[in-house]
Design an enzyme around this catalytic site. Sequence first.
Site, PDB file in Angstrom:
ATOM      1  N   HIS A  47       0.817  -1.223   0.000  1.00 38.83           N
ATOM      2  CA  HIS A  47       0.000   0.000   0.000  1.00 38.83           C
ATOM      3  C   HIS A  47       0.853   1.277   0.000  1.00 38.83           C
ATOM      4  O   HIS A  47       0.750   2.084  -0.923  1.00 38.83           O
ATOM      5  CB  HIS A  47      -1.018  -0.045   1.145  1.00 38.83           C
ATOM      6  CG  HIS A  47      -1.675   1.272   1.420  1.00 38.83           C
ATOM      7  ND1 HIS A  47      -2.464   1.904   0.478  1.00 38.83           N
ATOM      8  CD2 HIS A  47      -1.638   2.097   2.496  1.00 38.83           C
ATOM      9  CE1 HIS A  47      -2.888   3.062   0.987  1.00 38.83           C
ATOM     10  NE2 HIS A  47      -2.397   3.205   2.200  1.00 38.83           N
ATOM     11  N   HIS A  71       3.777   6.815   5.444  1.00 41.15           N
ATOM     12  CA  HIS A  71       2.583   7.569   5.860  1.00 41.15           C
ATOM     13  C   HIS A  71       1.698   6.845   6.875  1.00 41.15           C
ATOM     14  O   HIS A  71       0.935   7.483   7.583  1.00 41.15           O
ATOM     15  CB  HIS A  71       1.772   8.045   4.647  1.00 41.15           C
ATOM     16  CG  HIS A  71       0.856   7.012   4.063  1.00 41.15           C
ATOM     17  ND1 HIS A  71       1.239   6.166   3.058  1.00 41.15           N
ATOM     18  CD2 HIS A  71      -0.429   6.687   4.354  1.00 41.15           C
ATOM     19  CE1 HIS A  71       0.234   5.376   2.741  1.00 41.15           C
ATOM     20  NE2 HIS A  71      -0.792   5.663   3.522  1.00 41.15           N
ATOM     21  N   GLU A  75       0.429   5.540  12.662  1.00 38.94           N
ATOM     22  CA  GLU A  75      -0.868   5.022  13.051  1.00 38.94           C
ATOM     23  C   GLU A  75      -0.784   3.516  13.346  1.00 38.94           C
ATOM     24  O   GLU A  75      -1.331   3.039  14.330  1.00 38.94           O
ATOM     25  CB  GLU A  75      -1.883   5.296  11.957  1.00 38.94           C
ATOM     26  CG  GLU A  75      -3.293   5.334  12.489  1.00 38.94           C
ATOM     27  CD  GLU A  75      -4.294   5.699  11.416  1.00 38.94           C
ATOM     28  OE1 GLU A  75      -3.894   6.284  10.390  1.00 38.94           O
ATOM     29  OE2 GLU A  75      -5.480   5.392  11.616  1.00 38.94           O
ATOM     30  N   ASP A  76      -0.099   2.770  12.481  1.00 39.96           N
ATOM     31  CA  ASP A  76      -0.140   1.313  12.574  1.00 39.96           C
ATOM     32  C   ASP A  76       0.994   0.710  13.402  1.00 39.96           C
ATOM     33  O   ASP A  76       0.982  -0.483  13.684  1.00 39.96           O
ATOM     34  CB  ASP A  76      -0.095   0.690  11.166  1.00 39.96           C
ATOM     35  CG  ASP A  76      -1.337   1.065  10.374  1.00 39.96           C
ATOM     36  OD1 ASP A  76      -2.328   1.459  11.016  1.00 39.96           O
ATOM     37  OD2 ASP A  76      -1.313   0.970   9.136  1.00 39.96           O
ATOM     38  N   ASP A 140      -3.127   8.491  -1.303  1.00 33.88           N
ATOM     39  CA  ASP A 140      -3.521   7.432  -0.375  1.00 33.88           C
ATOM     40  C   ASP A 140      -4.958   6.998  -0.671  1.00 33.88           C
ATOM     41  O   ASP A 140      -5.275   5.818  -0.802  1.00 33.88           O
ATOM     42  CB  ASP A 140      -3.389   7.990   1.056  1.00 33.88           C
ATOM     43  CG  ASP A 140      -3.841   7.024   2.123  1.00 33.88           C
ATOM     44  OD1 ASP A 140      -3.520   5.826   2.005  1.00 33.88           O
ATOM     45  OD2 ASP A 140      -4.497   7.460   3.089  1.00 33.88           O
ATOM     46  N   ASP A 258     -19.494  17.314 -24.617  1.00 37.27           N
ATOM     47  CA  ASP A 258     -18.109  16.877 -24.427  1.00 37.27           C
ATOM     48  C   ASP A 258     -18.012  15.379 -24.136  1.00 37.27           C
ATOM     49  O   ASP A 258     -17.072  14.914 -23.523  1.00 37.27           O
ATOM     50  CB  ASP A 258     -17.426  17.688 -23.324  1.00 37.27           C
ATOM     51  CG  ASP A 258     -18.104  17.491 -21.970  1.00 37.27           C
ATOM     52  OD1 ASP A 258     -19.236  16.963 -21.941  1.00 37.27           O
ATOM     53  OD2 ASP A 258     -17.506  17.864 -20.951  1.00 37.27           O
TER      54      ASP A 258
HETATM   55 MN    MN Z   1      -2.749   4.686   3.869  1.00 39.27          MN
END
Ligand code: MN
Length: 484
Positions: A47, A71, A75-76, A140, A258
């Site tokens: 990811h 990134h 958090e993880d 992301d 268009d």
């Molecule tokens: Mn992410």
Amino acid sequence: MITIEDLIQDVRKYNPIEELKIRKAYELANELHSGQFRQSGEPYIIHPLSVAMILSEMRADSDTICAALLHDVLEDASDKITKEDIAFQFNPTVAELVDGVTKISKLNFSSKGEENEANTRKIMLSLTTDVRIVVIKLADRLHNMSTLDAKSPFKQKENALETMELYVPLAYYFGAYSIKNKLEDLCLRYLKPDLYFKLQDLRNKIEFDNTPILTEMSGNIKGILGNRFDNDITFRIKNIYGIYKKLTEGKKISDIHDLLALKVIVDTMENCYLTLGLIHNIPYHPINSKFKDYICLPKTNGYQSLHTTLCESNVLVQTQIRTFEMDRVASFGLISHWAKNKGEARDTMQRELNEKLPFYRSLVEIDKMFADNTNFIKEVKKDIFSKNIYVYVDGKVYELPEGATIVDLAFKISNELGYTIVDAIVKNEHLRDERVSFDYELKNKDIISINSDKLLYGQVRKLLPAAKTCYARSRILENIENIK
Ligand code: MN
């Protein structure tokens, strides 16, 4: 499966000197995410690696690439690393970027309901500390949306709604049309899957039917431009969400000016106007009212191009003429500064954003964008998240959202019935028949029979106020348009 070597190869094309730093960020992220897997079963590191790849396509600087790789670590893997560690091992900028992205992830946008619309704008305006945080977040989201299949249907819808509410307008703010279009299609796919796949078929058919004429037209234009100057001619079909939006506005496919677009890219601005003159000299019919000069008068998000709609064998083709640089802006907007002025790109982006945002708020264009989005989101929420009621017709059970009327029910049963509806009979609780108008709001467990009259076909305008579901509204608008 992509690897760090793919990323390095991509970055080398425009920034060959910081390979080591990027490898180091990858090693760290790989270690911190080891043992973690995505719902698809892939190792988690795929990811952040994919997010970094999306950014390298935009020619992002190395701090941004490193931050993209890292990134999700705060958090993880919060027990193993801090913002200060990142600042120490890389630099304070990478740390700020990772921290900023982490903070946005923790805001829960979609659960706030009605107050959300105002909030969306506020968040956008407050996100001006470093524009790259928002760009990483967009990448992301783009990767998460392209890998939604592994999530539960509810999660898919929740994510898609949040994307529609926040990230699509953000991409538009930045003028990043290529991201906006991709996100919109992905949202529609999960929010209204049946419709999406139907429109996808329709779009494929349009592509198949019109490729010959588009090929011929680009060949002619190519021939006329000759070797005068560097140029590139391509064509595209409007994205699925774009088609969907025009149809819900009540337009017919053949009236979308268009739907088909030819893109003529040339070297200089002067040659854009020269090209326009040459194209208008070919015996295609330019439609006067559709000519736009966005080179002289750029859109607020920076988009520049000449638009002229040509008519050939009854097919409308929007022809867009712009320079290579304008084309990069058209795809990536503000973000294209990365490719243009390397070292100062971030400052330029920041300045542009800070200068533009305050006056963006009053601009009709942006307001319209929000309004379109807001209506779409409201309708979808009504269809998906509201409580459902169940009614009986001829012994069959039909499920509809709360607030639905006889009109919605009729269209749910068949379009034919919807178009020819008169009124209905409802059995009340004493099992006595009661005649009700087509705008009667259905109650749970109602037993209904609908009266129709084939001679009424086509007189549907009066039904519109009573149609509460998206589906019935679109069918009615379609019919009004066809009869005009
Ligand atoms: Mn992410």
